[in-house]
Design a protein around this motif. Structure first.
Motif, short mmCIF file in Angstrom:
data_model
loop_
_atom_site.label_atom_id
_atom_site.label_comp_id
_atom_site.label_asym_id
_atom_site.label_seq_id
_atom_site.Cartn_x
_atom_site.Cartn_y
_atom_site.Cartn_z
N VAL A 163 -22.51 12.74 -12.00
CA VAL A 163 -21.14 12.51 -11.02
C VAL A 163 -20.80 11.63 -10.81
CG1 VAL A 163 -18.83 14.16 -9.36
CG2 VAL A 163 -20.99 15.06 -10.18
N ALA A 164 -19.55 10.78 -11.02
CA ALA A 164 -19.03 9.76 -10.95
C ALA A 164 -17.79 9.59 -9.92
CB ALA A 164 -17.89 9.22 -12.42
N ARG A 165 -18.65 8.95 -9.28
CA ARG A 165 -16.82 8.49 -7.70
C ARG A 165 -15.70 7.72 -8.13
NH1 ARG A 165 -18.49 5.83 -2.41
NH2 ARG A 165 -15.61 5.62 -1.43
N ILE A 166 -14.39 8.49 -7.79
CA ILE A 166 -13.81 7.22 -7.75
C ILE A 166 -12.57 7.60 -6.61
CG2 ILE A 166 -11.31 8.33 -8.94
CD1 ILE A 166 -12.34 10.41 -10.41
N ASP A 167 -12.56 5.86 -7.54
CA ASP A 167 -11.79 5.28 -5.74
C ASP A 167 -10.14 5.93 -6.08
OD1 ASP A 167 -14.48 5.17 -4.15
OD2 ASP A 167 -14.39 3.36 -5.02
N SER A 168 -9.24 6.05 -5.20
CA SER A 168 -8.36 5.56 -5.15
C SER A 168 -7.47 4.55 -4.52
CB SER A 168 -7.27 6.92 -5.30
OG SER A 168 -7.62 8.20 -4.23
N ALA A 169 -5.97 3.98 -4.24
CA ALA A 169 -5.69 3.21 -3.27
C ALA A 169 -4.19 3.72 -3.14
CB ALA A 169 -5.72 2.11 -3.37
N LYS A 170 -3.54 3.88 -1.68
CA LYS A 170 -2.09 4.55 -1.85
C LYS A 170 -1.15 3.22 -1.71
CE LYS A 170 0.96 8.02 -1.81
NZ LYS A 170 0.33 9.46 -0.80
N PHE A 171 -0.10 2.72 -1.93
CA PHE A 171 0.44 1.16 -1.58
C PHE A 171 1.66 1.75 -0.85
CE2 PHE A 171 -2.01 -0.10 -5.30
CZ PHE A 171 -3.12 -1.69 -4.62
N THR A 172 1.89 0.74 0.57
CA THR A 172 3.13 1.23 1.64
C THR A 172 3.69 0.72 0.18
OG1 THR A 172 3.03 -1.25 2.89
CG2 THR A 172 1.50 1.06 3.09
N PRO A 173 5.36 1.20 0.38
CA PRO A 173 6.38 0.50 -0.31
C PRO A 173 6.96 -0.53 0.13
CG PRO A 173 7.46 2.39 0.88
CD PRO A 173 5.56 2.54 1.20
N ASP A 174 6.26 -1.33 1.46
CA ASP A 174 6.62 -2.60 2.26
C ASP A 174 6.17 -2.86 0.60
OD1 ASP A 174 8.37 -2.12 3.58
OD2 ASP A 174 7.20 -1.98 5.24
N ALA A 175 4.21 -2.88 0.79
CA ALA A 175 3.30 -3.62 -0.16
C ALA A 175 4.12 -3.87 -1.15
CB ALA A 175 2.58 -3.02 0.13
N LEU A 176 4.38 -2.54 -1.63
CA LEU A 176 4.79 -3.10 -3.76
C LEU A 176 6.75 -3.43 -3.80
CD1 LEU A 176 4.91 1.18 -4.44
CD2 LEU A 176 3.31 -0.84 -5.35
N GLN A 177 6.89 -3.72 -2.63
CA GLN A 177 8.14 -5.11 -2.60
C GLN A 177 7.76 -5.70 -2.33
OE1 GLN A 177 10.62 -4.08 1.13
NE2 GLN A 177 12.74 -5.07 -0.42
N LEU A 178 6.72 -6.39 -1.46
CA LEU A 178 6.33 -7.74 -1.44
C LEU A 178 5.50 -7.98 -3.02
CD1 LEU A 178 5.18 -10.32 0.12
CD2 LEU A 178 3.21 -8.71 0.41
N GLN A 179 4.76 -7.24 -3.35
CA GLN A 179 3.87 -7.42 -4.78
C GLN A 179 5.49 -7.57 -5.95
OE1 GLN A 179 2.29 -3.97 -6.60
NE2 GLN A 179 0.41 -5.93 -7.87
N LYS A 180 6.30 -6.88 -5.79
CA LYS A 180 7.66 -7.58 -7.11
C LYS A 180 8.04 -8.63 -6.80
CE LYS A 180 9.30 -2.71 -7.37
NZ LYS A 180 10.44 -1.93 -7.69
N ILE A 181 8.18 -9.61 -4.84
CA ILE A 181 8.77 -10.83 -4.54
C ILE A 181 7.59 -10.94 -5.40
CG2 ILE A 181 9.49 -12.19 -2.81
CD1 ILE A 181 10.12 -9.22 -1.39
N GLU A 182 6.51 -11.93 -4.94
CA GLU A 182 5.51 -12.70 -5.21
C GLU A 182 6.07 -12.69 -6.56
OE1 GLU A 182 1.62 -10.79 -4.05
OE2 GLU A 182 2.03 -11.93 -1.41
N SER A 183 5.21 -11.66 -7.47
CA SER A 183 5.66 -11.65 -9.07
C SER A 183 7.18 -12.27 -9.72
CB SER A 183 5.59 -10.62 -9.85
OG SER A 183 6.49 -9.58 -9.91
N SER A 184 8.46 -11.90 -8.92
CA SER A 184 9.64 -13.06 -9.15
C SER A 184 9.78 -14.16 -8.44
CB SER A 184 10.14 -12.11 -8.79
OG SER A 184 10.50 -11.99 -7.00
#
Length: 105
Positions: A39-60
């Motif tokens: 059985v393979a172990r599946i990892d997941s991550a959940k990002f906060t809205p602030d982290a997602l917004q920061l990611q968009k700002i960094e990419s822009s």
């Protein structure tokens, strides 16, 4: 005293690698008492809205050019043909302002 982070990382990586090699060898030889699971172990991550917004700002920000190439070309041409004039009063004023701001820190 100083702590060498790169040495610690290298030692930790070597330790992990040796653990993986021994686990792989155990899985191949079947000499371990623990059952082997497919059985393979599946990892997941959940990002906060602030982290997602920061990611968009960094990419822009990454898309913005570092220099205004047209302005650089215009200043370069003005320097080459001798028409570029330095406003010594403005330079002195900005230097004095910068020194004053540094002294406040």
């Amino acid at each position: 005293m100083t702590t060498r982070i790169d040495t610690y990382i290298a030692n930790a990586a070597a330790s992990v690698r040796s653990g993986l090699k021994s686990a792989d060898a155990t899985a191949k030889t079947g000499s371990s008492d623990a059952p082997i699971s497919n059985v393979a172990r599946i990892d997941s991550a959940k990002f906060t809205p602030d982290a997602l917004q920061l990611q968009k700002i960094e990419s822009s920000i990454a898309k913005i050019p570092v220099a205004d190439h047209q302005r650089v070309a215009a200043v370069r041409n003005a320097i080459e043909n001798g028409s570029y004039k330095v406003d010594s009063q403005a330079v002195a004023s900005k230097l004095a302002r910068m020194e004053w701001e540094i002294s406040l820190k």
